[in-house]
Scaffold this motif. Structure first.
Motif, mmCIF file in Angstrom:
data_model
loop_
_atom_site.group_PDB
_atom_site.id
_atom_site.type_symbol
_atom_site.label_atom_id
_atom_site.label_comp_id
_atom_site.label_asym_id
_atom_site.label_seq_id
_atom_site.Cartn_x
_atom_site.Cartn_y
_atom_site.Cartn_z
ATOM 1 N N SER A 25 -9.589 -43.187 -8.232
ATOM 2 C CA SER A 25 -8.879 -42.552 -9.346
ATOM 3 C C SER A 25 -7.524 -43.218 -9.554
ATOM 4 C CB SER A 25 -8.726 -41.047 -9.118
ATOM 5 O OG SER A 25 -7.869 -40.821 -8.029
ATOM 6 N N VAL A 74 -8.252 -46.357 -11.534
ATOM 7 C CA VAL A 74 -8.597 -46.033 -12.916
ATOM 8 C C VAL A 74 -7.353 -45.647 -13.706
ATOM 9 C CG1 VAL A 74 -9.845 -44.421 -14.394
ATOM 10 C CG2 VAL A 74 -10.965 -45.378 -12.394
ATOM 11 N N SER A 75 -6.538 -44.744 -13.134
ATOM 12 C CA SER A 75 -5.387 -44.313 -13.935
ATOM 13 C C SER A 75 -4.321 -45.405 -13.997
ATOM 14 C CB SER A 75 -4.825 -42.983 -13.444
ATOM 15 O OG SER A 75 -4.199 -43.157 -12.213
ATOM 16 N N GLN A 118 -5.541 -47.573 -16.747
ATOM 17 C CA GLN A 118 -5.388 -46.868 -18.009
ATOM 18 C C GLN A 118 -3.932 -46.902 -18.490
ATOM 19 O OE1 GLN A 118 -6.407 -42.636 -17.883
ATOM 20 N NE2 GLN A 118 -8.409 -43.162 -18.710
ATOM 21 N N GLU A 168 -2.263 -49.050 -21.539
ATOM 22 C CA GLU A 168 -1.635 -48.290 -22.618
ATOM 23 C C GLU A 168 -0.211 -48.797 -22.868
ATOM 24 O OE1 GLU A 168 -2.035 -44.111 -21.806
ATOM 25 O OE2 GLU A 168 -0.173 -43.700 -22.898
ATOM 26 N N ALA A 172 1.288 -50.970 -25.991
ATOM 27 C CA ALA A 172 2.378 -50.417 -26.793
ATOM 28 C C ALA A 172 3.566 -51.384 -26.820
ATOM 29 C CB ALA A 172 2.795 -49.062 -26.242
ATOM 30 N N PHE A 188 9.030 -50.111 -22.563
ATOM 31 C CA PHE A 188 8.023 -49.319 -21.863
ATOM 32 C C PHE A 188 8.099 -49.670 -20.394
ATOM 33 C CE2 PHE A 188 6.653 -49.488 -26.176
ATOM 34 C CZ PHE A 188 6.132 -48.232 -26.408
ATOM 35 N N THR A 215 8.299 -42.695 -19.821
ATOM 36 C CA THR A 215 7.640 -43.995 -19.798
ATOM 37 C C THR A 215 8.172 -44.916 -20.885
ATOM 38 O OG1 THR A 215 5.943 -43.096 -21.239
ATOM 39 C CG2 THR A 215 5.516 -43.060 -18.891
ATOM 40 N N MET A 216 8.918 -44.358 -21.842
ATOM 41 C CA MET A 216 9.290 -45.154 -22.998
ATOM 42 C C MET A 216 10.694 -44.802 -23.470
ATOM 43 S SD MET A 216 8.244 -44.390 -26.768
ATOM 44 C CE MET A 216 9.746 -43.447 -26.768
ATOM 45 N N PHE A 243 7.932 -39.054 -22.951
ATOM 46 C CA PHE A 243 6.503 -39.090 -22.648
ATOM 47 C C PHE A 243 6.197 -39.255 -21.163
ATOM 48 C CE2 PHE A 243 6.794 -40.503 -27.090
ATOM 49 C CZ PHE A 243 6.091 -39.452 -27.666
ATOM 50 N N ALA A 280 4.316 -37.931 -17.857
ATOM 51 C CA ALA A 280 3.009 -37.285 -17.748
ATOM 52 C C ALA A 280 3.159 -35.779 -17.557
ATOM 53 C CB ALA A 280 2.227 -37.890 -16.592
ATOM 54 N N GLN A 320 3.210 -33.712 -20.500
ATOM 55 C CA GLN A 320 1.984 -33.724 -21.292
ATOM 56 C C GLN A 320 0.834 -33.089 -20.530
ATOM 57 O OE1 GLN A 320 1.636 -37.402 -23.753
ATOM 58 N NE2 GLN A 320 3.014 -38.253 -22.244
ATOM 59 N N GLU A 340 -0.802 -34.626 -6.401
ATOM 60 C CA GLU A 340 -1.591 -35.683 -7.001
ATOM 61 C C GLU A 340 -2.480 -36.337 -5.974
ATOM 62 O OE1 GLU A 340 0.480 -37.873 -10.512
ATOM 63 O OE2 GLU A 340 1.884 -37.449 -8.913
ATOM 64 N N MET A 341 -3.644 -36.759 -6.447
ATOM 65 C CA MET A 341 -4.596 -37.389 -5.550
ATOM 66 C C MET A 341 -4.262 -38.865 -5.445
ATOM 67 S SD MET A 341 -6.804 -36.218 -3.879
ATOM 68 C CE MET A 341 -7.949 -36.566 -2.691
#
Lengths: 461, 473
Positions: free
Chosen positions: B36, B39-40, B43, B47, B51, B78, B97-98, B111, B113, B116, B125-126
């Motif tokens: 995970s 993956v994140s 991701q 992203e 941007a 970013f 993040t920005m 922004f 996490a 959001q 968190e894992m």
């Protein structure tokens, strides 16, 4: 039978008075709860003070503008240089469960400019503190209370066996299950006493409104305690050693309060990524700044389609006019509106997705419930942002007549400017949903414990 | 003999169903965390890169414009994910993040996490770090809590001692045996996780990255040693397995669950941060009235213009060979940025003071020590975040001043019409962030590093001595 019960409970009371560890644990949980109430209250009081201080900043800004524009001003200058605030007042229960209130901004500074980027701005917060989380009463109830229950229950049966007093107990005319139930009942009474004490202290100290939520809070906490007593019972009837019970129960605690919520959250983020935020802010800049290069006629034509009442106002002839500037700011907003709505609905659906799966973890459900009671969850923040958005509309409705009818903005006109305070509310739908889920989880654990007892220890009956 | 004893612990651990089961669970969780994490990481990296490229492309492809329009159009920074962040997310979830970079004002980093997400995020968190910091100590406790007490209860220890062995020798043998048993689980898991990391990093390995990884793994080995030696020590000094276990679990709960929250809350109770609105107002006030309060902006501008006229020996600004608009703006930007930098340093310092309560508590609690050391090495701590924010502000300032300079040199006085062509934006270097060095990273967490080493060192040197002195059968 009744007499036996009374005798046993009395024996437990004598035991409790002499057994220091039980007393010590009870004192520890009271201290933790007390600190939780204090620290939650301090955090919310600080937020209140900061929100109140905004008024001072607001007045200071107006005083500065009154000096700068001594007589009258062009409303455009005011719209550009003047900042007002949308405020998110905490509910009176917020201090007991801070939830997401420390992570999300509790006020938004607003100018008449394009709104979306302003809505996404954030507050000065120490990320280290956010990562560790709040030490509020909710933390004590969700995380520490189960540990307390485990600590006073894990060796109920095994300790008697290991101390060699079990035979003595069994020689009495009470069944083993009555004996165990008595011990559990006594401990449950003790835990509930602490819960009521802490809740009452919390309500009195933080000034939470003593409305129907008192019963929701107590009811949910009772269910949550029952859940953990059920878990303990299910492990106790396996009749293993104290060490096994301790390891097993800590494992269950770890699984339910940390690992499952964490995995659900990771899954929700991977499954439902929200990228619209970044896209939104980039697109808004493009759209707003493109306004400078577009022919003014075109801009006004699009703008007047939304505001026909200003269609016949004086035309803009020169290089620059505020009404034109704010017209293309608004058009910039409108061009990203659908993206913004997608952004909000994706945030909502991701949180909903995570909440739906939190059914598997009673602690997660319980936390969701407490945040909903305090009006401190993501929903509360999204409702505030929505209300701030409407406030921006009201600001525009106030300033546009000045701008488009070429009215001078007088000093007295500052007083007429709309103000905004949003009062956080408990999330009733989330509360009932979580309460139901918690009841089902508790019933499930009891059923499980019963089945375990039936299959592993028929002689307990 | 000691070798045989160590071998015995290793073999019995491997035969212990408990150990095999818990080990399997931990390896499984590590795998979930690693996958995970990758993956994140991919991701979020994709992203943000996308941007950043989009924002840079937009800037570079702007048509002919007035330079001050470009200053308001601005740019974006970013925050790139650091390559080790997939091991330890640290504070990344809780930091913006920005940052939107424009003239005249410093915007917040948005922004994050946490803003959001729903409340579930706050459970933790894992990540690989979570498994290493929380679960492996628990595994160590479960494995070793009764290593001495059980032998006392079953009276096998007496037999060993009657063979002429000292308690210290037995303890050392147990330490070696369990260390081997643990490394059977931990080492392959870490190796696989590191492989994942290298793959995620696109196999581009530089020395700084390798050094960070190596130190990261070493720090955790020290951390595990602390728990292993401490756990065996407590088992040796207790008479009953039950009391040893309860004591160890109590320590674990206090160290990992309760104390970090208490110290973090204490820090924020002791040191208070101003709100962003308050800080902006302070900066605005100091910039318009002067940092000393007696030097208002119009007076500063007048003095600056007068000095300029004297320098070029002309009577009016329109006779100047440079455009005074741009210069005045540059002067204003320089002044307000200086004020902002001062206020920002104060804020960062307050954060630092708040976190310092937890960092110093690391001297009492190895969990806190490894937490900060690990975040520092992964580049996901508050110091790295502040470093990024400063880099973004630095870029913002340079960009604004570059555009002011263009206005001063290429445009005439009060010229609002002239537009400079695209080549002026196309060639301006885009924002690129370079992570600071390992030395810098550890330097800002010396207390934690020292605490970790101190714990490890004390247990290493006093392990046998403590056992020899306080051991009772």
């Amino acid at each position: 039978m009744k007499k036996a019960l009374r005798t046993l409970l009395y024996a437990e009371w004598l035991n409790f008075k002499t057994e220091r560890s039980l007393l010590l644990f009870a004192l520890l949980i009271l201290m933790a709860g007390g600190y939780g109430i204090y620290s939650g209250h301090a955090e919310i009081q600080r937020q209140r003070a900061k929100i109140e201080h905004l008024d001072h900043l607001y007045q200071e800004n107006i005083a500065e503008l009154k000096t700068k524009y001594a007589d009258t001003a062009d409303a455009g200058d005011i719209g550009y240089y003047h900042a007002t605030f949308a405020r998110h007042m905490p509910d009176s229960w917020a201090a007991l469960s801070i939830g997401q209130r420390d992570a999300n901004p509790y006020y938004i500074k607003l100018r008449l400019l394009a709104v979306h980027n302003q809505l996404c701005s954030s507050e000065n917060t120490n990320p280290d503190k956010l990562a560790t989380g709040s030490f509020d009463l909710a933390f004590v109830l969700v995380f520490l209370l189960p540990l307390f229950i485990v600590a006073i229950c894990f060796n109920l049966f095994s300790a008697e066996k290991e101390r060699g007093t079990l035979a003595l107990v069994l020689s009495q005319p009470v069944s083993l299950s009555t004996f165990l139930l008595c011990k559990l009942l006594f401990r449950f009474g003790l835990v509930m006493l602490l819960v009521v004490l802490l809740t009452a202290a919390g309500i009195l100290f933080t000034g939470a409104q003593p409305d129907g939520r008192v019963w929701v809070w107590l009811g949910a906490t009772t269910l949550y305690c029952l859940f953990w007593f059920g878990v303990c019972y299910a492990v106790i009837v396996l009749k293993k050693s104290s060490a096994f019970n301790a390891i097993c129960l800590l494992g269950v605690w770890l699984l339910l309060t940390i690992i499952l919520p964490v995995i659900i959250n990771v899954a929700s983020q991977i499954k439902q990524p929200v990228t619209e935020g970044l896209a939104l802010t980039l697109k808004q800049r493009e759209q707003v700044h493109a306004g400078w290069d577009k022919p003014k006629d075109e801009t006004f034509k699009r703008f007047f389609a939304h505001y026909p009442q200003y269609r016949n106002t004086s035309p803009v002839t020169g290089r620059f006019a505020w009404k034109w500037y704010f017209a293309f700011q608004e058009l910039g907003d409108r061009s990203v509106e659908s993206l913004y709505q997608t952004y909000l609905s994706k945030l909502q659906s991701r949180a909903d997705w995570a909440n739906r799966f939190s059914v598997v973890s009673a602690p997660a459900t319980f936390q969701v419930l407490l945040n909903a009671v305090g009006g401190t969850d993501l929903q509360a923040h999204l409702a505030f942002v929505k209300s701030a958005r409407q406030f921006h509309h009201r600001l525009k409705a106030y300033y546009y007549p000045f701008l488009f009818n070429d009215q001078p903005f007088r000093h007295a006109d500052y007083n007429g400017e709309p103000r905004h305070v949003y009062q956080a509310k408990p999330d009733k739908a989330a509360i009932s949903m979580a309460l139901l889920t918690l009841a089902i989880s508790t019933a499930f654990v009891f059923a499980l414990a019963f089945v375990i007892q039936l299959f592993t220890n028929p002689e307990l009956k | 003999m000691i070798k045989t004893l160590a071998q015995k612990e290793l073999v019995s651990a491997r035969r212990d169903k408990r150990f095999v089961l818990l080990g399997a669970i931990i390896v499984l969780l590590l795998a979930v965390a690693a996958v995970s994490g990758v993956v994140s990481y991919n991701q979020l990296s994709a992203e943000r890169n996308l941007a950043q490229h989009a924002a840079d492309h937009d800037f570079k492809s702007q048509p002919s414009r007035h330079p001050h329009r470009m200053a308001h159009y601005g740019s974006y920074a970013f925050r790139p994910k650091s390559s080790l962040s997939f091991f330890d997310f640290g504070l990344d979830t809780y930091t913006g993040t920005m940052v939107y970079l424009e003239a005249h004002q410093q915007n917040s980093a948005n922004f994050s996490a946490v803003q959001q997400s729903g409340g579930l995020l706050r459970f933790g968190e894992m990540t690989v770090a979570f498994v290493l910091q929380w679960l492996i100590p628990l595994l160590i406790i479960f494995l070793t809590f009764n290593t001495f007490t059980q032998e006392k209860e079953q009276e096998t220890l007496k037999v060993l001692l009657s063979q002429g062995l000292t308690v210290a020798q037995i303890a050392n043998a147990k330490l070696q045996g369990y260390a081997k048993a643990l490394s059977l689980i931990i080492l392959p898991a870490l190796l696989v996780a590191s492989l994942f990391l290298l793959l995620a990093n696109g196999l581009s390995i530089d020395a700084g990255f390798l050094l960070r990884l190596l130190l990261f793994l070493t720090a955790y080995l020290v951390y595990f040693f602390i728990f292993l030696a401490g756990s065996i020590l407590i088992s040796a000094l207790n008479q009953h397995s039950r009391s040893a276990l309860l004591l160890l679990l109590g320590i674990w709960i206090t160290a990992c669950v309760i104390m970090p929250k208490v110290t973090a809350n204490l820090g924020s109770l002791l040191y208070q941060t101003p709100s962003k609105a308050e800080m902006d107002a302070t900066v605005h006030h100091a910039a318009s009235h002067g940092m000393n309060g007696h030097d208002p902006q119009d007076k500063r501008t007048a003095a600056f213009t007068k000095a300029l006229l004297a320098k070029y020996k002309v009577d009016s600004v329109s006779q100047l060979p440079v455009n005074v608009d741009g210069l005045v703006m540059a002067e204003g930007e320089a002044y307000s940025s200086k004020v902002y930098a001062q206020e920002f340093d104060k804020l960062a310092n307050t954060y630092h003071q708040q976190s310092n309560v937890s960092e110093w508590a690391g001297l009492l609690n190895p969990y806190l020590a490894i937490r900060y050391t690990s975040m520092a090495l992964a580049g996901t701590d508050a110091a790295h975040y502040v470093h990024f924010l400063k880099a973004a502000e630095d870029y913002r300032y340079r960009l604004a001043q570059h555009l002011n300079h263009l206005q001063a040199t290429k445009l005439k006085y009060h010229d609002k019409e002239t537009r400079l062509d695209n080549s002026h934006w196309k060639n301006y270097p885009a924002f690129s962030y370079r992570e600071p060095s390992v030395g810098w990273a550890l330097g800002s967490h010396l207390v934690s590093v020292v605490a970790l080493l101190l714990w490890g060192g004390l247990l290493y040197f006093f392990f046998t001595r403590l056992i020899t002195r306080y051991f009772t059968l």
